[in-house]
Design an enzyme around this catalytic site. Structure first.
Site, PDB file in Angstrom:
ATOM      1  N   CYS A 113       0.817  -1.235   0.000  1.00 25.75           N
ATOM      2  CA  CYS A 113       0.000   0.000   0.000  1.00 25.75           C
ATOM      3  C   CYS A 113       0.844   1.276   0.000  1.00 25.75           C
ATOM      4  CB  CYS A 113      -0.947   0.007   1.196  1.00 25.75           C
ATOM      5  SG  CYS A 113      -2.111  -1.364   1.180  1.00 25.75           S
ATOM      6  N   HIS A 250      -3.424   7.413   2.181  1.00 22.57           N
ATOM      7  CA  HIS A 250      -3.773   6.093   1.665  1.00 22.57           C
ATOM      8  C   HIS A 250      -5.199   5.793   2.117  1.00 22.57           C
ATOM      9  CE1 HIS A 250      -3.933   1.919   0.859  1.00 22.57           C
ATOM     10  NE2 HIS A 250      -3.718   1.526   2.098  1.00 22.57           N
ATOM     11  N   ASN A 280      -9.926  -0.102  -0.270  1.00 29.06           N
ATOM     12  CA  ASN A 280      -8.460  -0.044  -0.247  1.00 29.06           C
ATOM     13  C   ASN A 280      -7.909  -0.632  -1.552  1.00 29.06           C
ATOM     14  OD1 ASN A 280      -5.737  -0.363   0.200  1.00 29.06           O
ATOM     15  ND2 ASN A 280      -5.967  -1.165   2.282  1.00 29.06           N
TER      16      ASN A 280
HETATM   17  O1  UT7 Z   1      -3.040  -0.627   4.219  1.00 30.89           O
HETATM   18  C1  UT7 Z   1      -3.396  -1.186   5.438  1.00 30.89           C
HETATM   19  C2  UT7 Z   1      -4.433  -2.233   5.162  1.00 30.89           C
HETATM   20  N1  UT7 Z   1      -5.150  -2.682   6.305  1.00 30.89           N
HETATM   21  C3  UT7 Z   1      -6.090  -1.974   6.961  1.00 30.89           C
HETATM   22  O2  UT7 Z   1      -6.330  -0.825   6.727  1.00 30.89           O
HETATM   23  C4  UT7 Z   1      -6.854  -2.688   8.045  1.00 30.89           C
HETATM   24  C5  UT7 Z   1      -6.816  -1.991   9.348  1.00 30.89           C
HETATM   25  N2  UT7 Z   1      -7.807  -2.563  10.238  1.00 30.89           N
HETATM   26  C6  UT7 Z   1      -9.139  -2.284  10.119  1.00 30.89           C
HETATM   27  O3  UT7 Z   1      -9.516  -1.531   9.255  1.00 30.89           O
HETATM   28  C7  UT7 Z   1     -10.078  -2.881  11.128  1.00 30.89           C
HETATM   29  O4  UT7 Z   1      -9.355  -3.541  12.138  1.00 30.89           O
HETATM   30  C8  UT7 Z   1     -11.097  -3.849  10.473  1.00 30.89           C
HETATM   31  C9  UT7 Z   1     -12.073  -3.059   9.622  1.00 30.89           C
HETATM   32  C10 UT7 Z   1     -10.390  -4.896   9.644  1.00 30.89           C
HETATM   33  C11 UT7 Z   1     -11.905  -4.544  11.552  1.00 30.89           C
HETATM   34  O5  UT7 Z   1     -12.548  -3.603  12.397  1.00 30.89           O
HETATM   35  P1  UT7 Z   1     -12.481  -3.783  13.986  1.00 30.89           P
HETATM   36  O6  UT7 Z   1     -13.297  -2.703  14.552  1.00 30.89           O
HETATM   37  O7  UT7 Z   1     -11.027  -3.856  14.366  1.00 30.89           O
HETATM   38  O8  UT7 Z   1     -13.232  -5.150  14.183  1.00 30.89           O
HETATM   39  P2  UT7 Z   1     -12.683  -6.504  14.847  1.00 30.89           P
HETATM   40  O9  UT7 Z   1     -11.617  -7.109  14.001  1.00 30.89           O
HETATM   41  O10 UT7 Z   1     -12.381  -6.249  16.296  1.00 30.89           O
HETATM   42  O11 UT7 Z   1     -13.957  -7.395  14.766  1.00 30.89           O
HETATM   43  C12 UT7 Z   1     -15.142  -7.105  15.512  1.00 30.89           C
HETATM   44  C13 UT7 Z   1     -16.174  -8.148  15.186  1.00 30.89           C
HETATM   45  C14 UT7 Z   1     -15.653  -9.572  15.283  1.00 30.89           C
HETATM   46  O12 UT7 Z   1     -16.674 -10.368  15.812  1.00 30.89           O
HETATM   47  P3  UT7 Z   1     -16.664 -10.799  17.379  1.00 30.89           P
HETATM   48  O13 UT7 Z   1     -15.379 -11.551  17.552  1.00 30.89           O
HETATM   49  O14 UT7 Z   1     -16.701  -9.525  18.140  1.00 30.89           O
HETATM   50  O15 UT7 Z   1     -17.893 -11.624  17.491  1.00 30.89           O
HETATM   51  C15 UT7 Z   1     -15.425  -9.965  13.841  1.00 30.89           C
HETATM   52  O16 UT7 Z   1     -15.543 -11.344  13.643  1.00 30.89           O
HETATM   53  O17 UT7 Z   1     -16.607  -7.975  13.834  1.00 30.89           O
HETATM   54  C16 UT7 Z   1     -16.530  -9.229  13.154  1.00 30.89           C
HETATM   55  N3  UT7 Z   1     -16.273  -8.982  11.741  1.00 30.89           N
HETATM   56  C17 UT7 Z   1     -17.265  -8.734  10.871  1.00 30.89           C
HETATM   57  N4  UT7 Z   1     -18.591  -8.678  11.028  1.00 30.89           N
HETATM   58  C18 UT7 Z   1     -19.344  -8.401   9.941  1.00 30.89           C
HETATM   59  C19 UT7 Z   1     -15.094  -8.936  11.086  1.00 30.89           C
HETATM   60  N5  UT7 Z   1     -15.305  -8.662   9.789  1.00 30.89           N
HETATM   61  C20 UT7 Z   1     -16.643  -8.535   9.643  1.00 30.89           C
HETATM   62  C21 UT7 Z   1     -17.468  -8.251   8.528  1.00 30.89           C
HETATM   63  N6  UT7 Z   1     -18.798  -8.194   8.730  1.00 30.89           N
HETATM   64  N7  UT7 Z   1     -16.982  -8.029   7.301  1.00 30.89           N
END
Ligand code: UT7
Length: 323
Positions: A113, A250, A280
């Site tokens: 990225c 980004h 992204n």
């Molecule tokens: O260039 C860099 C590239 N990478 C990035 O920019 C990613 C950076 N990270 C993020 O953007 C965030 O961490 C995410 C968007 C990936 C995730 O958001 P979060 O607020 O950190 O959520 P989380 O990983 O803590 O997940 C919360 C819940 C989980 O369920 P439980 O364990 O609380 O029951 C996940 O399983 O959300 C669930 N979850 C989803 N639910 C619905 C994860 N992905 C999804 C989804 N739809 N697509």
């Protein structure tokens, strides 16, 4: 002193749009979750047979037209990509041939990225040292090919696209009043490999592998590292946040954009955000956002613009430009 001035920009997104509701039919997710956690509303996904070089050529042609120059005037094509058409040769050489360019040099840069910022730093150095006068720099990706479409935590985040700029040597004074790239700051920390990587590659598995990410950890590092890179660029130029007209980040996640702006006291109305429309797109995201803000008249000649990115590796960086 020679400066690398951006004399044109261009962008291209595949016509196939996939909405959050479309994805909710394939994996257990919802429009509401994706919008709330990421700000993404839709992404463009390349059709079968549509390759990174197809997107790169379209963006490159648009940038050349905007600059009002012919491909024959280019000394180099640099393509920042993590999703090359083939393991070799470089996608940039495929673009070079398709643009009808029969001289100069073409090569790829791989910094995921952060690829566009890395490519910009390189192009700036090549121009300032006199190795090249005019360079086409493209960020182009088909990230959809690296996604595990059963993993809802990653497949909703990424999209395909390309953005390009033409950089050309111009005489400057060496001060901040010059038009062009004023500085570029690059960083990486290979110890953080496991937070964002593909579980395959030519040498390791003879496959491209699929993208793996520890989202929460990437998020935390992203805000800290991006803020530090912006500060390093500002410090180098002896400028403060208030003196920057536009921040072009980004486009990974709206919450990362907001978190970084909060950390550095940046007015959110000066942050260009296009993540809602294409997700992204890795190395393509900074030039896509840049081109959008130039086309819609927000970025004007003479404005100070700060670009930044962070990606797998980790790699990250920032670049200061006077448009
Ligand atoms: O260039 C860099 C590239 N990478 C990035 O920019 C990613 C950076 N990270 C993020 O953007 C965030 O961490 C995410 C968007 C990936 C995730 O958001 P979060 O607020 O950190 O959520 P989380 O990983 O803590 O997940 C919360 C819940 C989980 O369920 P439980 O364990 O609380 O029951 C996940 O399983 O959300 C669930 N979850 C989803 N639910 C619905 C994860 N992905 C999804 C989804 N739809 N697509």
């Amino acid at each position: 002193m020679i400066r690398a001035r951006i004399i044109g920009c261009g962008a291209f997104l595949p016509d196939n749009i996939v909405t959050n509701d479309d994805l909710a039919k394939k994996v257990d997710t919802s429009d509401e979750w994706i919008r709330e956690r990421t700000g993404i509303r839709q992404r463009h996904i390349a059709r079968d047979g549509e390759t990174t070089s197809d997107l790169a050529v379209a963006a490159g042609r648009a940038a050349l037209a905007d600059a009002g120059i012919d491909a024959g005037e280019l000394d180099m094509v640099i393509c920042a990509t993590t999703t090359p058409d083939e393991s070799f040769p470089a996608t940039a050489t495929i673009v070079q041939a398709r643009l009808g360019m029969s001289r100069g040099a073409a090569f790829d840069v791989q910094a995921v990225c952060s690829g566009f910022i890395y490519g910009l730093a390189l192009a700036d150095s090549l121009i300032r040292t006199g190795a090249a006068r005019t360079i086409l720099l493209i960020g182009a990706e088909t990230m959809s090919r690296l996604l595990d479409w059963t993993d809802r935590s990653t497949c909703v985040l990424f999209g395909d696209g390309a953005g390009a700029v033409v950089l050309q040597a111009h005489e400057g004074t060496g001060g901040n009043a010059d038009q062009g790239v004023l500085n570029a700051k690059l960083f990486s920390d290979g110890r953080l490999h496991d937070m964002l990587y593909t579980d395959g590659g030519v040498s390791k598995t003879q496959t491209a592998g699929k993208l793996k990410m520890q989202g929460k950890e990437v998020f935390k590092h992203a805000v800290t590292n991006i803020a530090a890179a912006i500060q390093a660029s500002l410090d180098d130029a002896g400028l403060t946040v208030d003196q920057i007209a536009w921040f072009v980040p980004h486009q990974a996640n709206q919450r990362i954009l907001d978190g970084t702006a909060r950390k550095l006291n940046i007015d959110p109305s000066r942050v260009v955000s296009t993540v809602a429309l294409h997700g992204n797109t890795s190395a393509a995201s900074v030039p896509l956002a840049l081109c959008t803000a130039v086309r819609d008249g927000r970025i004007k000649r003479g404005d100070l613009v700060l670009l930044e990115a962070m990606g797998g590796g980790f790699t990250w960086g920032a670049a200061l430009i006077r448009w």
